[in-house]
Scaffold this motif. Sequence first.
Motif, PDB file in Angstrom:
ATOM      1  N   GLY A  58      -7.304  -4.375   0.110  1.00 19.33           N
ATOM      2  CA  GLY A  58      -6.538  -4.545   1.334  1.00 19.33           C
ATOM      3  C   GLY A  58      -5.356  -3.612   1.467  1.00 19.33           C
ATOM      4  O   GLY A  58      -4.688  -3.618   2.508  1.00 19.33           O
ATOM      5  N   SER A  59      -5.071  -2.809   0.455  1.00 19.18           N
ATOM      6  CA  SER A  59      -3.895  -1.938   0.505  1.00 19.18           C
ATOM      7  C   SER A  59      -4.006  -0.901   1.623  1.00 19.18           C
ATOM      8  O   SER A  59      -3.046  -0.674   2.360  1.00 19.18           O
ATOM      9  N   ALA A  60      -5.174  -0.284   1.751  1.00 20.74           N
ATOM     10  CA  ALA A  60      -5.356   0.732   2.800  1.00 20.74           C
ATOM     11  C   ALA A  60      -5.302   0.110   4.181  1.00 20.74           C
ATOM     12  O   ALA A  60      -4.713   0.676   5.113  1.00 20.74           O
ATOM     13  N   ARG A  61      -5.897  -1.075   4.310  1.00 20.56           N
ATOM     14  CA  ARG A  61      -5.898  -1.747   5.617  1.00 20.56           C
ATOM     15  C   ARG A  61      -4.482  -2.113   6.056  1.00 20.56           C
ATOM     16  O   ARG A  61      -4.104  -1.904   7.211  1.00 20.56           O
ATOM     17  N   SER A  62      -3.700  -2.682   5.151  1.00 16.11           N
ATOM     18  CA  SER A  62      -2.355  -3.109   5.518  1.00 16.11           C
ATOM     19  C   SER A  62      -1.470  -1.911   5.866  1.00 16.11           C
ATOM     20  O   SER A  62      -0.700  -1.952   6.826  1.00 16.11           O
ATOM     21  N   ALA A  63      -1.595  -0.833   5.104  1.00 13.62           N
ATOM     22  CA  ALA A  63      -0.778   0.357   5.361  1.00 13.62           C
ATOM     23  C   ALA A  63      -1.142   0.986   6.700  1.00 13.62           C
ATOM     24  O   ALA A  63      -0.258   1.381   7.472  1.00 13.62           O
ATOM     25  N   ARG A  64      -2.424   1.074   6.994  1.00 22.10           N
ATOM     26  CA  ARG A  64      -2.861   1.686   8.253  1.00 22.10           C
ATOM     27  C   ARG A  64      -2.379   0.873   9.450  1.00 22.10           C
ATOM     28  O   ARG A  64      -1.888   1.422  10.440  1.00 22.10           O
ATOM     29  N   ALA A  65      -2.508  -0.458   9.376  1.00 29.42           N
ATOM     30  CA  ALA A  65      -2.076  -1.314  10.485  1.00 29.42           C
ATOM     31  C   ALA A  65      -0.569  -1.231  10.687  1.00 29.42           C
ATOM     32  O   ALA A  65      -0.084  -1.182  11.828  1.00 29.42           O
ATOM     33  N   ALA A  66       0.183  -1.222   9.592  1.00 37.82           N
ATOM     34  CA  ALA A  66       1.646  -1.163   9.695  1.00 37.82           C
ATOM     35  C   ALA A  66       2.098   0.140  10.323  1.00 37.82           C
ATOM     36  O   ALA A  66       3.047   0.167  11.123  1.00 37.82           O
ATOM     37  N   ASP A  67       1.449   1.239   9.977  1.00 36.35           N
ATOM     38  CA  ASP A  67       1.827   2.542  10.521  1.00 36.35           C
ATOM     39  C   ASP A  67       1.538   2.630  12.014  1.00 36.35           C
ATOM     40  O   ASP A  67       2.204   3.377  12.734  1.00 36.35           O
ATOM     41  N   PHE A  68       0.551   1.882  12.482  1.00 38.60           N
ATOM     42  CA  PHE A  68       0.164   1.926  13.894  1.00 38.60           C
ATOM     43  C   PHE A  68       0.931   0.883  14.724  1.00 38.60           C
ATOM     44  O   PHE A  68       0.969   0.963  15.945  1.00 38.60           O
TER      45      PHE A  68
END
Length: 320
Positions: A186-196
Motif C-alpha cells: 500500500g505504500s505506492a498507493r498511499s503516496a500517489r493518492a496523497a500527491d494528487f
Amino acid sequence: MWILEPPLDTVFRRRENDGEPVNDRRLKARLAQREIVRIAPGSYAARKEWEALTPMARHAQRVWETAARARSHLVISHHAAAALHGIDLIGAWPAGVDVSTELASGGRSSGVMRRHGRRLSEVEAVPWLRHAVTTPLQTAVDLMAGARFPDGVVAADQALWARRAGGPLVDACDLRERAHSVVGRGSARSARAADFATGLADSVRESQSRVLIATMGFPVPELQARFELADGREAHTDFFWREHRHIGEFDGAGKYRDPVLLQGRTPEQVLLDEKDREDELRRQVAAFSRWRMPALRSPRALYDILTGAGLPARRPRPAR
C-alpha cells in the motif's frame, strides 16, 4: 476532535426495552411490513427515517450501535472511522464495522466486524466512548493504502476539504508526509493518492471526476474558480480550464433533493436558479460542459462530453 453524533434520534434496541419482554411476533410482523428495518444486531429503526439518511450516516449509526454492544475494547478504523469523522467515500459502504486488532490476537472477521491485524502501537488513535477510534489522519492514510487510486483520492480529498464546517480534518503536509512513510503493501498507493489530493474538491463526485479527467489526458483544471455574476454575487465552478475558457461541472442530483441544499426552495426553483447561473457563466466563457453520474460510470461518455465542447486530450478515446 469532532465525531459525528448518532444520526438517528430514535432507535429501538432489544436490550433497552424498559425492562419489558420483547414481543418477537410483533417485531417480525413490523419487519415483514417494512415498517422498521434491522440496522445492527438487536437494533431497529423506522424504515422511512433510515432510508432518508445518506449511506455514510447509515454506516455511522451502525458503528455507534456496534460500539455500544461490544463487550471488549475496540479500535474503530478504516471505513468505520471514516463514517464517524465525516470522510465520505464512493461505492458501497461495508456491511461490517472495521476494527483494528493486534497482529498476534488471531481474531477473525465476522458478519458484524471486519478485523484488520496490525501493530496497534503504530496506530494513531484517540479515546472514544469505551473504545478508541483512529484519527482522521490515520484513517485517511489507511484508506489510501488499501484502495485503488480513485477511492484513495476521494478519501484524501475529503480529509483535506477546505470548506468543511470547522475546517479541514488534516493538514496537507502532514497527510503527504504520513502517506509517504507507509512501508510495505500500500505504500505506492498511499503516496500517489496523497500527491494528487486537494482540499478544493467539494464532493466525492468532484474528486472522482478529477481523477478521470487526469487519467484521460485532459489539461489540469483550476478548481473553484471565481466568477462574478450580473447581480454582484460570486459563482465558483467545479473545474475551469483558463487557457481554453472552458468551465466543467458535475451535476449531482442531491442539490434538487437534499433539504439542506434546497434551503427552503422547491426543486423546480433550484433548477431554474441553476439554469440562470449557467446562462450567465456561459456568456463569460467559450465553452461549458456539464455531466452527471452516468458519465462517471463510463469514462468514454465524459471524454465525449469534454472533447465535444472543444477541450483537447493527450490520450485517445477510452475503449468501451
